[in-house]
Design a protein around this motif. Structure first.
Motif, PDB file in Angstrom:
ATOM      1  N   CYS A  79      83.209  27.431 -17.044  1.00 45.83           N
ATOM      2  CA  CYS A  79      82.265  26.505 -16.634  1.00 45.83           C
ATOM      3  C   CYS A  79      82.540  25.306 -16.480  1.00 45.83           C
ATOM      4  O   CYS A  79      82.171  24.327 -15.725  1.00 45.83           O
ATOM      5  N   GLY A  82      84.012  24.836 -13.221  1.00 50.76           N
ATOM      6  CA  GLY A  82      82.869  24.942 -12.316  1.00 50.76           C
ATOM      7  C   GLY A  82      82.177  23.632 -12.279  1.00 50.76           C
ATOM      8  O   GLY A  82      81.948  23.190 -11.037  1.00 50.76           O
ATOM      9  N   SER A  86      81.794  21.604  -8.648  1.00 45.45           N
ATOM     10  CA  SER A  86      80.376  21.371  -8.298  1.00 45.45           C
ATOM     11  C   SER A  86      80.210  19.724  -7.974  1.00 45.45           C
ATOM     12  O   SER A  86      79.886  19.560  -6.808  1.00 45.45           O
ATOM     13  N   PHE A 107      76.684  25.784  -0.855  1.00 43.36           N
ATOM     14  CA  PHE A 107      77.207  25.497  -2.256  1.00 43.36           C
ATOM     15  C   PHE A 107      76.017  26.405  -3.279  1.00 43.36           C
ATOM     16  O   PHE A 107      76.608  27.265  -4.075  1.00 43.36           O
ATOM     17  N   SER A 108      74.772  26.182  -3.134  1.00 41.31           N
ATOM     18  CA  SER A 108      73.727  26.804  -4.015  1.00 41.31           C
ATOM     19  C   SER A 108      73.817  28.375  -3.855  1.00 41.31           C
ATOM     20  O   SER A 108      73.807  28.980  -4.939  1.00 41.31           O
ATOM     21  N   ALA A 111      77.224  29.548  -5.711  1.00 40.48           N
ATOM     22  CA  ALA A 111      77.145  29.155  -7.074  1.00 40.48           C
ATOM     23  C   ALA A 111      76.200  30.218  -7.517  1.00 40.48           C
ATOM     24  O   ALA A 111      76.317  30.882  -8.976  1.00 40.48           O
ATOM     25  N   HIS A 112      74.855  30.384  -7.116  1.00 41.15           N
ATOM     26  CA  HIS A 112      73.982  31.616  -7.635  1.00 41.15           C
ATOM     27  C   HIS A 112      74.485  32.868  -7.420  1.00 41.15           C
ATOM     28  O   HIS A 112      74.409  33.836  -8.324  1.00 41.15           O
ATOM     29  N   SER A 125      72.961  29.684 -12.841  1.00 38.27           N
ATOM     30  CA  SER A 125      73.677  28.406 -11.803  1.00 38.27           C
ATOM     31  C   SER A 125      72.914  27.198 -11.990  1.00 38.27           C
ATOM     32  O   SER A 125      73.429  26.301 -11.178  1.00 38.27           O
ATOM     33  N   PHE A 128      75.119  23.996 -12.567  1.00 40.69           N
ATOM     34  CA  PHE A 128      76.147  23.654 -11.439  1.00 40.69           C
ATOM     35  C   PHE A 128      75.435  23.226 -10.155  1.00 40.69           C
ATOM     36  O   PHE A 128      75.911  22.277  -9.559  1.00 40.69           O
ATOM     37  N   ILE A 129      74.203  23.636  -9.908  1.00 37.39           N
ATOM     38  CA  ILE A 129      73.452  23.090  -8.695  1.00 37.39           C
ATOM     39  C   ILE A 129      73.037  21.824  -9.186  1.00 37.39           C
ATOM     40  O   ILE A 129      73.068  20.914  -8.138  1.00 37.39           O
TER      41      ILE A 129
END
Length: 362
Positions: A79, A82, A86, A107-108, A111-112, A125, A128-129
């Motif tokens: 994470c 990540g 991000s 990207f979203s 990530a999701h 997610s 990260f978003i």
């Protein structure tokens, strides 16, 4: 009659707290992780960079409460990586609004989808978003990118070190529960694609709205939208939207009060530590009341180095408008995700396309 019963039920639920399943020392750990970089930044007279490290230190929230030591450490390290990816992604693609909007949507989606594929636990997610949206809305400055990424990396490293110490001090006696396999793996796979596509599209729209409205910090709309779309069902989505708007309204009042009394950077850091601790205690008990404290915390973390920070009236008005727009958009996004007929036919369509592609390749 039904409407009045629904309203009375929701009002009752607004003041009903669930049993606290989160240990107090985990909340204290999160507060220390977020607050320590700020205190160090104040000592070295660099609050702006310290805020970046504090933001990335939120990775500690992904520390699993159960499982083997190896599993918990690896989860936190992955994470952390990540978070760095991000933030780096957001900075690199912030050079033009149109590029930023479409890049953020892609990207979203990714990530999701990754969070769903690996069956990540809440907050999945979301952070990260959030990190990517804040980075992609920063003014593009190529020379400052390495420094900013470095500060974010330091924040995640600090959280990993404290997380490692915590894992050995408070070992988990529980083991990870193996999740039962779905009866139809293909359907589950395409359902994940569908959810990731909708999330990516709505994040793209949310950021586009922020730029169209010429907002100074347009990331507040996608962040609010993403928070609401984390709901597990259609009812949960609408309830979460109501809770977010209600909690934000009260939270902005609290924020206005805090902005009136905190003046020194040290008092800002102490306030952030206290707010983070309260949030971690409340978030598992009642989302709406947690939002009351999440609102001033996020404003302090993101706006403490902003000129509007010293103009509370204008700042509060702007943030309330942005959060309301994002929450309403998130409610529509949730409706799109969980409307059964639309969901079923869309997943079925994706499955048909996928099967045709397989046949073509073979």
């Amino acid at each position: 009659m039904k409407a009045s019963q629904t309203i009375s039920t929701e009002l009752r639920l607004l003041f009903t707290f669930r049993k606290n399943s989160r240990k107090w020392h985990l909340a204290l750990l999160a507060a220390i992780c977020v607050g320590t970089p700020l205190l160090l930044g104040i000592y070295f007279n660099n609050l702006q960079q310290a805020l970046l490290a504090s933001l990335s230190a939120l990775v500690i929230l992904y520390l699993p409460g159960s499982g083997s030591k190896t599993h918990r450490i690896l989860t936190l390290l992955i994470c952390s990586f990540g978070f760095m990816v991000s933030f780096s992604f957001g900075l690199i693609f912030s050079f033009h609004p149109l590029v930023a909007i479409f890049s953020f949507g892609i990207f979203s989606f990714l990530a999701h989808w990754v969070a769903l594929y690996y069956k990540a636990s809440p907050p999945r997610s979301f952070f990260f978003i959030m990190v990517a949206s804040m980075a992609i809305c920063m003014p593009f400055d190529l020379s400052s990118i390495p420094i900013k990424i470095g500060m974010v990396s330091l924040g995640t490293i600090f959280s990993c070190i404290l997380g490692l110490i915590y894992i050995f001090l408070f070992p988990s006696t529980q083991t990870n529960k193996s999740e039962s396999e779905a009866a139809n793996k293909d359907f589950r796979k395409y359902a994940d694609y569908w959810e990731a596509i909708i999330t990516g599209c709505f994040m793209c729209v949310a950021l586009a709205l922020g730029h169209l409205m010429k907002l100074d910090n347009p990331y507040w709309i996608p962040i609010s939208c993403a928070a609401v779309m984390q709901g597990a069902s259609l009812y949960h989505i609408w309830q979460r939207s109501f809770y977010r708007i209600t909690g934000t309204f009260i939270g902005l009042g609290l924020c206005w009060f805090i902005l009136g009394i905190v003046e020194s950077p040290f008092s800002i850091a102490i306030t952030i530590i206290i707010l983070q601790f309260i949030i971690e205690i409340l978030v598992v008990r009642h989302y709406a009341w947690a939002v009351v404290f999440i609102t001033p915390l996020t404003i302090l973390l993101s706006e403490a180095a902003h000129p509007l920070f010293h103009n509370p009236d204008e700042l509060i008005t702007l943030r309330f408008t942005e959060i309301c727009i994002g929450s309403i958009l998130g409610a529509f996004g949730g409706w799109t995700l969980h409307k059964e007929k639309l969901r079923f036919h869309s997943i079925k369509g994706l499955a048909l396309i996928g099967n045709k592609m397989k046949k073509t390749r073979s």
